[in-house]
Design a protein around this motif. Sequence first.
Motif, mmCIF file in Angstrom:
data_model
loop_
_atom_site.group_PDB
_atom_site.id
_atom_site.type_symbol
_atom_site.label_atom_id
_atom_site.label_comp_id
_atom_site.label_asym_id
_atom_site.label_seq_id
_atom_site.Cartn_x
_atom_site.Cartn_y
_atom_site.Cartn_z
ATOM 1 N N ARG A 49 -32.184 -10.640 -17.639
ATOM 2 C CA ARG A 49 -31.383 -11.333 -16.602
ATOM 3 C C ARG A 49 -32.396 -11.781 -15.557
ATOM 4 O O ARG A 49 -33.366 -12.409 -15.916
ATOM 5 C CB ARG A 49 -30.317 -10.391 -16.057
ATOM 6 C CG ARG A 49 -29.125 -10.278 -16.994
ATOM 7 C CD ARG A 49 -27.982 -9.531 -16.349
ATOM 8 N NE ARG A 49 -27.521 -10.195 -15.131
ATOM 9 C CZ ARG A 49 -26.745 -9.622 -14.225
ATOM 10 N NH1 ARG A 49 -26.333 -8.370 -14.398
ATOM 11 N NH2 ARG A 49 -26.358 -10.272 -13.143
ATOM 12 N N SER A 50 -32.177 -11.417 -14.266
ATOM 13 C CA SER A 50 -33.138 -11.956 -13.292
ATOM 14 C C SER A 50 -34.194 -10.940 -12.872
ATOM 15 O O SER A 50 -35.209 -11.305 -12.291
ATOM 16 C CB SER A 50 -32.403 -12.498 -12.072
ATOM 17 O OG SER A 50 -31.569 -11.496 -11.553
ATOM 18 N N ARG A 70 -32.344 -15.875 -21.504
ATOM 19 C CA ARG A 70 -32.002 -15.531 -20.128
ATOM 20 C C ARG A 70 -30.481 -15.511 -20.051
ATOM 21 O O ARG A 70 -29.830 -16.561 -20.233
ATOM 22 C CB ARG A 70 -32.610 -16.578 -19.193
ATOM 23 C CG ARG A 70 -31.969 -16.678 -17.827
ATOM 24 C CD ARG A 70 -32.312 -15.474 -16.934
ATOM 25 N NE ARG A 70 -32.087 -15.787 -15.551
ATOM 26 C CZ ARG A 70 -31.054 -15.330 -14.841
ATOM 27 N NH1 ARG A 70 -30.154 -14.521 -15.391
ATOM 28 N NH2 ARG A 70 -30.936 -15.664 -13.581
ATOM 29 N N ALA A 71 -29.915 -14.309 -19.828
ATOM 30 C CA ALA A 71 -28.461 -14.196 -19.715
ATOM 31 C C ALA A 71 -28.066 -14.673 -18.322
ATOM 32 O O ALA A 71 -27.869 -13.884 -17.413
ATOM 33 C CB ALA A 71 -28.025 -12.753 -19.942
ATOM 34 N N GLY A 72 -28.002 -15.970 -18.133
ATOM 35 C CA GLY A 72 -27.700 -16.569 -16.841
ATOM 36 C C GLY A 72 -28.238 -17.987 -16.833
ATOM 37 O O GLY A 72 -28.613 -18.518 -17.888
ATOM 38 N N VAL A 73 -28.285 -18.582 -15.651
ATOM 39 C CA VAL A 73 -28.675 -19.992 -15.565
ATOM 40 C C VAL A 73 -30.147 -20.161 -15.172
ATOM 41 O O VAL A 73 -30.945 -20.732 -15.908
ATOM 42 C CB VAL A 73 -27.797 -20.729 -14.516
ATOM 43 C CG1 VAL A 73 -28.201 -22.192 -14.428
ATOM 44 C CG2 VAL A 73 -26.336 -20.604 -14.868
ATOM 45 N N GLY A 74 -30.504 -19.645 -13.968
ATOM 46 C CA GLY A 74 -31.850 -19.891 -13.433
ATOM 47 C C GLY A 74 -32.925 -19.258 -14.305
ATOM 48 O O GLY A 74 -32.839 -18.072 -14.630
ATOM 49 N N ASN A 97 -21.711 -18.376 -16.319
ATOM 50 C CA ASN A 97 -21.291 -17.632 -15.123
ATOM 51 C C ASN A 97 -20.918 -18.574 -13.981
ATOM 52 O O ASN A 97 -20.811 -18.152 -12.834
ATOM 53 C CB ASN A 97 -22.387 -16.648 -14.689
ATOM 54 C CG ASN A 97 -23.721 -17.341 -14.425
ATOM 55 O OD1 ASN A 97 -23.749 -18.517 -14.117
ATOM 56 N ND2 ASN A 97 -24.818 -16.606 -14.535
ATOM 57 N N ARG A 231 -30.339 -20.367 -4.921
ATOM 58 C CA ARG A 231 -31.621 -19.660 -4.974
ATOM 59 C C ARG A 231 -32.164 -19.502 -3.555
ATOM 60 O O ARG A 231 -32.105 -20.443 -2.749
ATOM 61 C CB ARG A 231 -32.641 -20.446 -5.822
ATOM 62 C CG ARG A 231 -32.457 -20.230 -7.318
ATOM 63 C CD ARG A 231 -32.721 -18.780 -7.715
ATOM 64 N NE ARG A 231 -32.521 -18.510 -9.126
ATOM 65 C CZ ARG A 231 -31.393 -18.048 -9.663
ATOM 66 N NH1 ARG A 231 -30.335 -17.811 -8.908
ATOM 67 N NH2 ARG A 231 -31.332 -17.791 -10.952
ATOM 68 N N HIS A 278 -27.009 -10.901 -4.398
ATOM 69 C CA HIS A 278 -27.070 -11.743 -5.603
ATOM 70 C C HIS A 278 -25.924 -11.380 -6.570
ATOM 71 O O HIS A 278 -26.155 -10.987 -7.719
ATOM 72 C CB HIS A 278 -28.435 -11.623 -6.284
ATOM 73 C CG HIS A 278 -28.763 -12.790 -7.166
ATOM 74 N ND1 HIS A 278 -30.030 -13.264 -7.330
ATOM 75 C CD2 HIS A 278 -27.986 -13.589 -7.941
ATOM 76 C CE1 HIS A 278 -30.029 -14.299 -8.165
ATOM 77 N NE2 HIS A 278 -28.783 -14.502 -8.551
ATOM 78 N N ALA A 281 -23.020 -13.952 -10.174
ATOM 79 C CA ALA A 281 -22.608 -13.876 -11.585
ATOM 80 C C ALA A 281 -21.961 -12.536 -11.905
ATOM 81 O O ALA A 281 -21.663 -12.255 -13.063
ATOM 82 C CB ALA A 281 -23.831 -14.075 -12.469
HETATM 83 C C1 MLT Z 1 -28.136 -17.165 -12.645
HETATM 84 O O1 MLT Z 1 -29.061 -17.946 -12.433
HETATM 85 O O2 MLT Z 1 -27.471 -17.188 -13.694
HETATM 86 C C2 MLT Z 1 -27.754 -16.226 -11.584
HETATM 87 O O3 MLT Z 1 -28.727 -16.092 -10.625
HETATM 88 C C3 MLT Z 1 -27.150 -14.948 -12.036
HETATM 89 C C4 MLT Z 1 -28.082 -13.910 -12.542
HETATM 90 O O4 MLT Z 1 -29.087 -13.657 -11.916
HETATM 91 O O5 MLT Z 1 -27.826 -13.346 -13.593
#
Ligand code: MLT
Length: 525
Positions: A49-50, A70-74, A97, A231, A278, A281
Amino acid sequence: MKVLVTDGLSAEGLEILRQAPGLEVEAKKGLSPEELQAVIGEYEGLIVRSATKVTAELLAQADRLRVIGRAGVGVDNVDVSAATQRGIVVMNTPGGNSLAAAELTIAMILALSRHLPQATQSVRAGKWEKSKFMGTQVAEKTLGIVGLGNIGRLVAERALGLKMSVIAYDPFVTKEAGLKIGVEMKELDELFARSDYLTLHLPKTEETKNLIRAETIARMKPGVRIINCARGELVNEADLAAALNSGRVAAAAMDVFAKEPPGESPLFGCENAIFTPHLGASTDEAQSSVALAIAEQVSDYLVRGTIRNAVNFPSVSGEVMIQIRPYLNLAERMGSLLGQMLTCLDDVTLEYSGEVVKFDTRPVTHAALKGLIQAHLDIPINYVNAPAYARQRGIKVIETTTEETQEFTSLITIKVHGQHEEVQEIAGTLFGKRNPRIVRVGGIILDAVPEGSVIVIRNHDKPGVIGNLGATLGKHGINIGQFKLGRQGGQALCMVNVDSPAPPEVLEELRKLPNIISVRQVKLD
Ligand code: MLT
Ligand code: NAD
């Protein structure tokens, strides 16, 4: 193949990975960078994740790694260019998310307007400060959205439901597309000047870092309320704190910080700022959705080679992959054949015509470059890092497409420019939808199978050449599988598929035969 999950993934995601044939999954949360470096060499897949920072140093130890999920976007916690250079696919889960992040944004807008966190603290402390917490109505106020992507759009829809008027700035969204969802697209300055609430939903890049700073705050409507659920680095925390303290900015809500966890922040001294750690999500639904998505994407890639939602490779769905795989195979073999015949590489043009242009041809180009570049480098090149290696060497890659064809249903032509060698151009097609054929080499038309060991011979078109070639190979016990010949203007080109590669001395003997111009042996897998 082994997959390591470092930042926690919901149970459904882990189960998908466990069920995937040939995958072994290990979940190890809270590894230090040193611990991770010590074990990363054992894994083909890594899911984060992050929290996990996937740095170039870590990747230098990741000899077997093929995919980072990456379980998420960024993906700002992943060194995508280092991964690309090593041929590692980096995937994320866009949209998985978004709803959770949009709902948190709306919660922030309302919490700021009605001072919910401060009022909660006050009541808990035994106070009853009704006038201190006088609020602001959101209906009829203007919400400015910077970044009208997946989350920005969901925020817009919800804010319209709250009867806010919604404007947005996004250089990649047209006025028409905005209007379709009830949002007026504006230039950034106008958005700053008009917004009562300003919410950020854009990625962090070199250009967008510090978007909110003293100088941009000075261009905003006095009393603006700022929400950042995107961010941390998009906001200069010290400048925002100063504006909150002076009242230039009425209030701010931050879900994200330049450093996480932030420890200290100048914003913490501002009473009119509220914070979450944070949590954008962090809903059960979003976590389960990103976990399922990334587990499926990573296992599909490792088990079936299907690439979805990669940030460093064009996405190809499973069904499309089945259809384009023969073209990938053809292009890679063509690139390899041409690459092995050239002594150096220069700018490359790929011309696609006919049925092949129904598909996204970018993956096919990656495959051709893989073949071409691998012929000149010892390090492993794959579809992901081939374009990066081409760029690094200053090789420009141009693609042209046309639906029109003359003789073939589909034709791929690879041309390498700036060369003064015999062969700079090669064309290929598929017979029967999946059998690769080379149909033109350096202007000579033929019908050759790009497979195994192939001796490519140029000769003067004179009697006796073919007999001599066959006799010489036969004398050395080299069996000919296929012999394909084309000719033009007094010259001929043969592609001879041999069952076993000819040793250098046999190639030398072939070169000395009468009427032979050149002999080169290539290996195509
Ligand atoms: C993302 O970019 O998906 C979010 O910051 C959520 C996360 O960190 O998982
Ligand atoms: P997205 O890619 O769908 O949308 C981003 C939008 O920003 C795109 O439409 C793009 O055109 C636009 N954009 C790019 N550069 C821009 C610029 N200079 N100015 C204005 N707009 C620009 O991404 P998303 O899923 O909507 O995510 C948005 C942000 O939210 C990302 O930074 C992501 O990492 C973050 N995020 C945070 C959380 C959280 O937990 N707080 C959760 C999910 C996503």
